[in-house]
Every structure is written in C-alpha cells, then in structure tokens.
Enzyme design. Structure first.
Site, PDB file in Angstrom:
ATOM      1  N   CYS A   1       0.897   0.917   3.934  1.00 17.40           N
ATOM      2  CA  CYS A   1       0.651   1.803   5.021  1.00 17.40           C
ATOM      3  C   CYS A   1       1.302   0.645   6.009  1.00 17.40           C
ATOM      4  CB  CYS A   1      -0.680   1.909   5.411  1.00 17.40           C
ATOM      5  SG  CYS A   1      -1.511   3.095   4.358  1.00 17.40           S
TER       6      CYS A   1
ATOM      7  N   ARG B   1       8.019  -0.946   3.250  1.00 19.80           N
ATOM      8  CA  ARG B   1       6.703  -1.446   2.810  1.00 19.80           C
ATOM      9  C   ARG B   1       6.379  -0.442   1.681  1.00 19.80           C
ATOM     10  NH1 ARG B   1       3.692  -4.460   6.532  1.00 19.80           N
ATOM     11  NH2 ARG B   1       1.719  -3.720   5.749  1.00 19.80           N
TER      12      ARG B   1
ATOM     13  N   TRP C   1       0.537   5.102   2.537  1.00 20.73           N
ATOM     14  CA  TRP C   1       0.607   4.837   0.932  1.00 20.73           C
ATOM     15  C   TRP C   1      -0.891   5.459   0.619  1.00 20.73           C
ATOM     16  CZ3 TRP C   1      -1.871   1.959  -2.768  1.00 20.73           C
ATOM     17  CH2 TRP C   1      -1.143   1.672  -3.864  1.00 20.73           C
TER      18      TRP C   1
ATOM     19  N   ASN D   1      -4.584   1.345   8.602  1.00 19.80           N
ATOM     20  CA  ASN D   1      -4.233   0.635   7.232  1.00 19.80           C
ATOM     21  C   ASN D   1      -5.350   0.113   6.785  1.00 19.80           C
ATOM     22  OD1 ASN D   1      -1.603   1.112   8.065  1.00 19.80           O
ATOM     23  ND2 ASN D   1      -1.034  -0.910   8.109  1.00 19.80           N
ATOM     24  N   GLY D   2      -5.829   0.229   5.547  1.00 19.75           N
ATOM     25  CA  GLY D   2      -6.924  -0.318   4.932  1.00 19.75           C
ATOM     26  C   GLY D   2      -7.893   0.522   4.101  1.00 19.75           C
TER      27      GLY D   2
ATOM     28  N   GLU E   1       8.828 -12.814 -15.421  1.00 15.87           N
ATOM     29  CA  GLU E   1       9.397 -12.192 -14.090  1.00 15.87           C
ATOM     30  C   GLU E   1      10.437 -11.169 -14.347  1.00 15.87           C
ATOM     31  OE1 GLU E   1       8.763 -11.688 -11.239  1.00 15.87           O
ATOM     32  OE2 GLU E   1      10.731 -11.652 -10.014  1.00 15.87           O
TER      33      GLU E   1
ATOM     34  N   LYS F   1      10.612  -7.410 -13.051  1.00 15.92           N
ATOM     35  CA  LYS F   1      11.737  -6.749 -12.318  1.00 15.92           C
ATOM     36  C   LYS F   1      12.201  -5.282 -12.793  1.00 15.92           C
ATOM     37  CE  LYS F   1      11.380  -8.333  -9.310  1.00 15.92           C
ATOM     38  NZ  LYS F   1      10.660  -9.203  -8.606  1.00 15.92           N
TER      39      LYS F   1
ATOM     40  N   GLU G   1       9.868  -2.648 -12.197  1.00 17.47           N
ATOM     41  CA  GLU G   1       9.652  -2.191 -11.097  1.00 17.47           C
ATOM     42  C   GLU G   1      10.789  -1.223 -10.386  1.00 17.47           C
ATOM     43  OE1 GLU G   1       7.588  -5.828  -8.322  1.00 17.47           O
ATOM     44  OE2 GLU G   1       9.232  -6.291  -9.192  1.00 17.47           O
TER      45      GLU G   1
ATOM     46  N   HIS H   1       3.489 -13.400 -33.286  1.00 23.26           N
ATOM     47  CA  HIS H   1       2.136 -12.730 -33.641  1.00 23.26           C
ATOM     48  C   HIS H   1       1.984 -11.364 -32.804  1.00 23.26           C
ATOM     49  CE1 HIS H   1       0.716 -16.786 -34.467  1.00 23.26           C
ATOM     50  NE2 HIS H   1       1.449 -17.220 -33.434  1.00 23.26           N
TER      51      HIS H   1
ATOM     52  N   LYS I   1       5.584  -3.126  -0.618  1.00 23.56           N
ATOM     53  CA  LYS I   1       5.876  -4.484  -0.424  1.00 23.56           C
ATOM     54  C   LYS I   1       4.888  -5.436  -0.270  1.00 23.56           C
ATOM     55  CE  LYS I   1       8.988  -7.509   0.167  1.00 23.56           C
ATOM     56  NZ  LYS I   1       9.310  -8.257  -1.150  1.00 23.56           N
TER      57      LYS I   1
HETATM   58  C1  G6P Z   1       3.716  -6.646  -4.405  1.00 24.94           C
HETATM   59  C2  G6P Z   1       5.227  -6.736  -4.029  1.00 24.94           C
HETATM   60  C3  G6P Z   1       5.870  -7.765  -4.964  1.00 24.94           C
HETATM   61  C4  G6P Z   1       5.088  -9.066  -4.469  1.00 24.94           C
HETATM   62  C5  G6P Z   1       3.625  -9.079  -4.729  1.00 24.94           C
HETATM   63  C6  G6P Z   1       2.827 -10.328  -4.085  1.00 24.94           C
HETATM   64  O1  G6P Z   1       3.187  -6.280  -5.586  1.00 24.94           O
HETATM   65  O2  G6P Z   1       5.614  -5.527  -4.499  1.00 24.94           O
HETATM   66  O3  G6P Z   1       7.322  -8.115  -4.712  1.00 24.94           O
HETATM   67  O4  G6P Z   1       5.401 -10.245  -5.519  1.00 24.94           O
HETATM   68  O5  G6P Z   1       2.832  -7.973  -3.976  1.00 24.94           O
HETATM   69  O6  G6P Z   1       3.102 -10.239  -2.449  1.00 24.94           O
HETATM   70  P1  G6P Z   1       3.201 -11.872  -1.761  1.00 24.94           P
HETATM   71  O7  G6P Z   1       3.530 -11.175  -0.406  1.00 24.94           O
HETATM   72  O8  G6P Z   1       1.770 -12.306  -1.813  1.00 24.94           O
HETATM   73  O9  G6P Z   1       4.291 -12.658  -2.266  1.00 24.94           O
END
Ligand code: G6P
Length: 608
Positions: free
Chosen positions: A2, A27, A74, A100-101, A481, A485, A488, A504, A603
């Site tokens: 949010c 976000r 959100w 937010n929250g 990672e 990616k 995502e 395994h 985000k």
């Molecule tokens: C969310 C974002 C990711 C990010 C993660 C940790 O999941 O979509 O891209 O890596 O949060 O966020 P931070 O701001 O703590 O690195």
C-alpha cells in the site's frame, strides 16, 4: 505494498495526489482512491484496478480543494474491490482515513463499534480507524487520532482528514513508514519519498508511535503522549530524473543497465588501493568492537537474502569470521543465542521490510549489535541500526530487485575485505581484490553488451514451463536469485539448486522440456559443475551455460552459452547474475507480463 500520499497547501490537491499515486504504482497495488476537502465538504473517489481507472473516473469532474489524501491498496483484509479501496469513512461520512499496515484487534473492535451503532461498508480492518476517530473526535483531530492509537493493536501508517477540521491532515505511524515533505506551496506526507520528490527534496521522517499535524504553512510532530518533537529536516539525494524511464521500456531494464553506475556508486570514495584496505566511514562508530567480532549474522528477505548468502561465502573467504545468513521471517521467531560481540547485518533495499525490522529488534533485545546495509536514506532500518553503509544506488522502482543485488554484493565484499585486512589477509591479496573490484563496472558493461544475444536465448526458451538453475559455492545463491527473478516477472516455475544436490532429487525432473541454467564460471569447482552438466545432457535436458570468456569445453556440451569476463572467484556472482536478470526480463517480455509490477507482488513488504 500500500502507498500513501497527502497534500495540504495553496494548490489544487487533485493533480498533485494523482501524480503522487502514479509514482507509488511500482510498490504493487490492486485498487486506488483519494479524498479531497474543499473547505466545506469532502469528496471521495475510489476504484478497483489501476490508477488509470481512477483517473478516468475523475475525468470531467471539477474537483476543487487544496487538502487531500490518496492511497494505493494491496489487499490484506477483504478482496480487491471498490468498496475495500481506501479512503474509508465512518457512519456520518465526516472522517476519511487511508492506512498502510494491519489492525490486529480489528475483529474485537468491529464488534464493539457495531454495538455502538457504527455502520460498516467494507471488509477491511482500516474502516475501524475511521469509526474510532469519528467517535473520538471532539473538535481536535490530532487528539482523536492519539486516542485511537491507544485503542488499536497492530501496525499502521495512516492519514486522516475530517470535515470539521478543514485545513489540516493528521498522520500517525506505528511500524509502517511515513515521511513529511516540505514544499514551497504546502506540505506533503507519503509512505515513500518518491511520491513527492517531484515537488520537494526536503523531508522529515516520522518514527514509530508519533503523530503529526500538517497545515499549509506548518507541521508539528509529537509523541503518542503528546510530547512535542523537534526533528531535523533531511535532504533527499535523488530527484525526478531518477524516477523516470529515460527511454527504457521498463524500470527493470533501466535498473539492470544502471548497474555499472550503481556499482561505481557503491565503491566511490571507499577504495584505498595502495594499502589494499577499503574505507567505510559508516561503520567506524562501531569499528573497535566490530574488528574483534568473530560472529556475524546477515538477516534479510527476498533478493537481499540471496545477496547475503553470497556474502557469507565472501566473508568466509576473506575473513576469520563465522557468518550465518538468515531469512528474517524465520529468524525473528527463533530462540536466539548469540556469542558475545555478535553483529547482525540487516540487508535491505527499502530499509522498511517488516520482517527484517522485527528481526533486528529481536536480536537487539538478545544483546546483538546492529549494522545495516540499506539503500533508502533515513529508512527505519537505517535509523534503528547503530552504524552501516548506504548503497547510494538511487531509487529502485521495478518490483523485482536487480541493481541492489549487485550493489549489496559490492558493499558486503568491501566490508569483508576491510575486516579481512585486519585479520589474515595479506597486502597483496588486498591490492589484488581492490583492483578486481575497480574493474567490475566495465566488466558488467561487457556482459550487458550481450543483451541482444540473451534476448534471443530467452525467445528460444520462454515457452518452457519449468526451469532449473544450478550453481555451486559463490554461485549457488546466484542460482537461487536467477530462479526467483524468472518466477517473479515471467511467472515461469523455476527452482534454484546447489548443483551438488541435483542427484538427490531434481535430476528426476530432467527431460527435454526442462531447461537448466548452469552457472559455471572458471573456479575451483568448475569440474564438478561440468559433471553436473554432462548428467543433464545424458538425460536430454537443455542447458544454457553462463561461463567465463574463452571456455571452449562448455561450448561442446551446452546448448547455449553466455560469457562473462574473468575476475576473482568471489566476485563472479556480480557478473553471473546479470545474464540471469536479463533472461528473466526478456522471457517476461515475450510472455507479455507486467514486468515492473508483477501480479501479487509488492516492492516493499511492510506487513508480515
Ligand atoms: C520484496 C521485493 C523484493 C525484495 C524483498 C526484500 O519481496 O519484491 O524485490 O528483494 O522485498 O526487500 P528489501 O527492501 O528488504 O531489500
């Protein structure tokens, strides 16, 4: 997650709020809304879906008013819909709240409020706040919010306007970021500076359990106990140009291509070649204890966690320190036993991730010392840690993190090198490492110059529904990672695995329909990776190999090859991750995904 943006001043609020909402789109959200006060009345408009839907809703309407609050939601409590979008109001429709929250005792409060005659119109926890503030209002909005803060449990960053307090906005925070912006024509408040950077770079951060009143000419901050607070104004280092696409089709691609510069920014002024020792002014306040410490715990979420996982290998290589890497969401609930003088490194782009924040608070309670590696200056983690290092990478807008991963790796390496040089690492090793780090921006540029080839590889494989990413040692977290990616942004199912574990389990999946990305630069476990690739080929699996330039052996084995320039083994991940980022980006493009705002993702994850 949010987003909040508010304005009170002498300009029309509508266009400013809509512009702010657009800046918050990255976000992640599923509905949006705003409420504007014209001195007599408050008009509220909301819609499900994108901000464009809200804009077309407002088209042709002559909305007047210079005080307003706006929100991107959100969904947590209640599905994404117009009735659940913020702002929410009370029964008499004189209070409007954005939040937010999560209000944790909302069920109990809702029952109580209903008994007192409140009429609920949404399924959200936020609506509780509107009703409570309405009941608590006695002509003083700040006081009504303060009383409400005492009644609610959970987390909030909130902003409220009241029909009978026409010139002000009240904001309050507990666990969810809020920042005030000081403009020439009024004041702003937002959950994220990007929402107001177009209008001002002068900001004041609100801290937990604080409340503030904003008017056109003034703002005042106080504690929940009404004690006034005088806080310094800070200047945000980036401007609007940093939040623009700059000719790129997506922020993700722009940010991937920014990496030569963001790595440069991470090392600027921090490398002392002659002595082979980096300079990290930010950690000097704790240096005397840190250099004696033999226990480090890196705590993070998402991409930052994988950067931390590479960091562990780097620290082990360069120092005598015992390093643990922990997912913040697990770590915060564990029984924590720290050796004396243990330091925690919180790794976070936003500096606001709820789990990482909670994890460091818990670690502090148990006696650990706190460091941060954070991109957003003035964020909660940067304030709650004793010392740390900023990434200076500029805003990262694409939801899928890219440039921060390599920036975090660079800073972790500098930190390890600095500590290593006070332990057993020789001058020659220090100088060699610094020389190699200095070459990284140019080497990243070289990898990026293969973007067209990587795009062609993505086109060839993007219709496969399941992918495997394999790596060992430094590149095992890169495999994780790379898979993250791809998931995502393209929604393709992908798994990252340490190649040694393939036998395994995952080998059972290998067939011609499952491509494997093998991360196999020239290093001391190169031959082991070659064996893994041969095993995949023997089962007719397809292999895309990320290799060191001039590796002809792999060319005979793999179906497709992407080359990286040679560097020191522990720096390889900064180069090997780039093709993974580009593969994910281009696959998502071929599949027509919403690359910068993937479905369901946010985000900055500011709720648990
Ligand atoms: C969310 C974002 C990711 C990010 C993660 C940790 O999941 O979509 O891209 O890596 O949060 O966020 P931070 O701001 O703590 O690195």
């Amino acid at each position: 997650m949010c987003g909040i943006v508010c304005y009170v001043g002498n300009k029309q609020a509508g266009p400013i709020l809509l512009e702010g909402l657009r800046q918050l789109e990255y976000r992640g959200y599923d509905s949006a809304g705003l409420a504007i006060q014209d001195g007599n009345n408050i008009e509220c408009y909301r819609s499900k879906g994108k901000i464009a839907a809200l804009e077309s809703r407002l088209e042709g309407l002559d909305i007047k008013g210079t005080v307003g609050i706006a929100h991107t939601r959100w969904a947590t409590h209640g599905e994404p819909s117009e009735k659940n979008a913020h702002p929410h109001t009370n029964t008499d429709k004189n209070v409007f709240v954005i939040h937010n929250g999560i209000i944790e005792n909302y069920y109990f409060l809702k029952k109580k409020l209903k008994k007192n005659g409140a009429r609920f119109r949404s399924d959200t926890d936020t609506e509780i706040l509107a009703h409570l503030i309405g009941f608590n209002y006695n002509g003083d909005l700040n006081d009504a919010v303060r009383k409400t803060m005492e009644q609610v449990e959970g987390t909030f960053g909130l902003a409220v306007i009241h029909k009978n307090s026409p010139d002000e906005i009240v904001i309050a925070r507990r666990g969810s970021p809020l920042v005030i912006g000081i403009g020439e024509d009024g004041h702003f408040a937002a959950s994220d500076v990007s929402a107001m950077v177009r209008y001002t770079n002068k900001v004041v951060h609100i801290q937990d359990n604080e409340i503030a009143t904003l008017t056109m000419d003034n703002f005042s901050i106080s504690t929940a106990q009404a004690k006034p607070i005088n806080r310094k104004t800070e200047t945000v280092e980036w401007g609007t140009e940093d939040t623009e696409l700059d000719g790129f089709p997506h922020y993700m691609l722009k940010e991937i291509f920014e990496q030569p510069d963001t790595i440069k920014n991470a090392i600027r002024g921090r490398l002392e070649q002659g002595e082979g020792v980096p300079k990290l002014g930010g950690i000097m306040p704790v240096w005397d204890s840190l250099k004696e410490s033999r226990h480090l715990v890196i705590v993070a979420c998402g991409t930052s966690y994988y950067a931390g996982s590479v960091g562990k290998y780097v620290f082990e290589k360069l120092t005598e320190i015992d390093v643990q890497v922990e997912l913040a969401s697990e770590f915060r609930y564990r029984k924590l036993n720290f050796a004396p003088n243990t330091f925690i490194i919180a790794l976070s782009q936003s500096g606001e991730t709820a789990d990482t924040l909670a994890a460091i608070r818990e670690a502090k309670r148990k006696g650990a010392r706190l460091l941060g590696i954070v991109n957003v200056v003035g964020s909660s983690i940067s304030r709650e840690t004793e010392a740390g290092v900023y990434n200076h990478a500029g805003p990262e807008i694409g939801v899928a993190s890219t440039k921060i991963f390599t920036s975090q790796l660079t800073i972790l390496t500098l930190m390890a090198l600095l500590l290593g040089r006070y332990q057993n690492l020789s001058l020659t090793e220090g100088v060699e490492a610094i020389r190699a780090i200095q070459s990284l921006p140019e080497q990243v540029r070289e990898v990026l110059s293969q973007a067209n080839r990587i795009e062609a590889i993505a086109e060839k494989y993007c219709r496969y529904n399941n992918w495997l990413f394999l790596g060992r040692k430094y590149n095992y977290p890169v495999a994780m990672e790379g898979a993250l990616k791809l998931k995502e942004v393209s929604y393709i199912h992908a798994e990252g695995y340490p190649a040694g574990e393939m036998k395994h389990g995952p080998i059972a999946l290998i067939n011609p329909e499952m491509p494997t990305v093998a991360i196999v630069p020239k290093d001391d476990i190169y031959e082991k990776m070659i064996s893994n690739i041969s095993e995949i080929k023997a089962r007719k699996g397809k292999v895309i190999a990320i290799v060191t330039e001039g590796d002809d052996k792999i060319k005979e084995l793999a179906d497709d090859v992407i080359e990286i320039p040679p560097t020191l083994q522990f720096l390889n991940p900064i180069l090997t991750v780039i093709p993974c980022q580009l593969l994910a980006y281009y696959c998502a493009g071929f599949l027509n995904r919403e690359i910068d705002k993937p479905r369901n993702l946010a985000k900055s994850v500011t709720v648990e």
